[in-house]
Write a protein that holds these residues in place. Sequence first.
Motif, PDB file in Angstrom:
ATOM      1  N   ALA A 244       0.900  -1.019   6.101  1.00  0.00           N
ATOM      2  CA  ALA A 244       1.676  -1.234   4.886  1.00  0.00           C
ATOM      3  C   ALA A 244       1.291  -0.152   3.894  1.00  0.00           C
ATOM      4  CB  ALA A 244       1.390  -2.612   4.310  1.00  0.00           C
TER       5      ALA A 244
ATOM      6  N   SER B  14       5.664  -1.515  11.839  1.00  0.00           N
ATOM      7  CA  SER B  14       5.068  -2.393  12.844  1.00  0.00           C
ATOM      8  C   SER B  14       4.060  -1.669  13.718  1.00  0.00           C
ATOM      9  CB  SER B  14       6.161  -3.000  13.733  1.00  0.00           C
ATOM     10  OG  SER B  14       6.689  -2.026  14.629  1.00  0.00           O
TER      11      SER B  14
ATOM     12  N   PHE C 138      11.276  -2.016   6.289  1.00  0.00           N
ATOM     13  CA  PHE C 138      10.444  -2.304   7.451  1.00  0.00           C
ATOM     14  C   PHE C 138      10.921  -1.443   8.609  1.00  0.00           C
ATOM     15  CE2 PHE C 138       9.522  -5.409  11.086  1.00  0.00           C
ATOM     16  CZ  PHE C 138       8.209  -4.985  11.228  1.00  0.00           C
TER      17      PHE C 138
ATOM     18  N   LEU D  34       1.921  -7.170   6.121  1.00  0.00           N
ATOM     19  CA  LEU D  34       3.206  -6.495   6.275  1.00  0.00           C
ATOM     20  C   LEU D  34       4.341  -7.187   5.520  1.00  0.00           C
ATOM     21  CD1 LEU D  34       3.085  -5.810  10.128  1.00  0.00           C
ATOM     22  CD2 LEU D  34       2.635  -4.154   8.311  1.00  0.00           C
TER      23      LEU D  34
ATOM     24  N   SER E 236      -2.149  -9.810  10.211  1.00  0.00           N
ATOM     25  CA  SER E 236      -1.408  -8.554  10.051  1.00  0.00           C
ATOM     26  C   SER E 236      -0.038  -8.804   9.452  1.00  0.00           C
ATOM     27  CB  SER E 236      -1.275  -7.855  11.404  1.00  0.00           C
ATOM     28  OG  SER E 236      -2.545  -7.514  11.929  1.00  0.00           O
TER      29      SER E 236
ATOM     30  N   SER F 103       6.602  -1.098   5.179  1.00  0.00           N
ATOM     31  CA  SER F 103       5.792  -1.629   6.274  1.00  0.00           C
ATOM     32  C   SER F 103       6.266  -1.032   7.587  1.00  0.00           C
ATOM     33  CB  SER F 103       5.885  -3.156   6.339  1.00  0.00           C
ATOM     34  OG  SER F 103       5.254  -3.765   5.237  1.00  0.00           O
TER      35      SER F 103
ATOM     36  N   PRO G 139       8.338  -6.424   2.637  1.00  0.00           N
ATOM     37  CA  PRO G 139       8.541  -4.989   2.348  1.00  0.00           C
ATOM     38  C   PRO G 139       9.952  -4.711   1.846  1.00  0.00           C
ATOM     39  CG  PRO G 139       8.850  -5.371   4.680  1.00  0.00           C
ATOM     40  CD  PRO G 139       8.479  -6.711   4.074  1.00  0.00           C
TER      41      PRO G 139
ATOM     42  N   GLU H 195       2.017   0.862  -0.140  1.00  0.00           N
ATOM     43  CA  GLU H 195       2.561   0.310  -1.377  1.00  0.00           C
ATOM     44  C   GLU H 195       2.230   1.212  -2.557  1.00  0.00           C
ATOM     45  OE1 GLU H 195       2.891  -4.037  -3.600  1.00  0.00           O
ATOM     46  OE2 GLU H 195       1.648  -3.779  -1.808  1.00  0.00           O
TER      47      GLU H 195
ATOM     48  N   LYS I  66       7.266  -1.061  -1.474  1.00  0.00           N
ATOM     49  CA  LYS I  66       6.452  -1.305  -0.280  1.00  0.00           C
ATOM     50  C   LYS I  66       7.201  -0.932   0.991  1.00  0.00           C
ATOM     51  CE  LYS I  66       3.811  -4.945   2.096  1.00  0.00           C
ATOM     52  NZ  LYS I  66       3.356  -6.362   2.013  1.00  0.00           N
TER      53      LYS I  66
END
Length: 274
Positions: free
Chosen positions: A160, A173, A194, A188, A184, A171, A191, A162, A169
């Motif tokens: 992540a 994977s 993503f 995450l 986790s 994120s 966001p 930010e 933000k």
Amino acid sequence: MRVTLLGTGDTTGTPTVGCDCDTCAEARRRGIERTRFSVHVENERTGESLLVDFSPDFRHQFLTQEVPLPDAGIVTHIHFDHLDGLGNAYRLLDDLPVYAADETDPQTGESVAETVTRKYDYLDRVRVHPRTPLEPFEVCGLEVTLVPVEHPPLVCYGLAIEDPETGAKLSLSGDTNYAVPEASRAVLRDPDLFLADGIVPAALCEHHPLGGDHHDDRGVPRTFGSKHMTREGAIDLAEDLAAAETRIVHTAHFYPAEEAFAEPLAVDGETYEL
């Protein structure tokens, strides 16, 4: 925070060298690419930029995308398509701090940080900084947290990123199956954008020697084999994380041509202002 998707493909990319499948042919017809994975994150407040993973296509990506060379980098894991572009720092960069996890991998006997240090010990411009997963650290004026994910047999991390001033933000994977640990997921969660690993559609699991895993209530596999999420798994994870916007990355040319360029699958060069 300006996010540019430099590389959105899997290990071979799309089009794949020497491949004349319908998907690769359609990518050539459209003039688009999915090179090996890499994400550029620019902190527009400070004028600094962070590179997540060092694609073997580093040179091509930086020649074709209008982004500055990175001030720092992060390596999520040691597979070649995420690491081997680091050699491009030679003669291009005067100084490059690189951040990677400090946990020892039972398979290698080294942490990701130690492997990067050993493999690129000849690059005196690269300084590797070990960081503990789930503990935030600051780089390029941004708060970054590495999070463990599941990409057997090696350790791998999502992250992540930010902006502490604006709250924006991002994120990622990382390369992972659907079994991302709850600790986790908590990092995450929520966001603005993503980036989710979704290598193939779930229907293709029948062609994998291990089949699919982590099935949903309808029996749809959210993991392809053991290492990566399916498209459906990526979408489900995004929903669980309450992502405002999701782009599926690390995609393979095995997607059928009629599905390969449909939403929310990303292609190289996409840019997002968070």
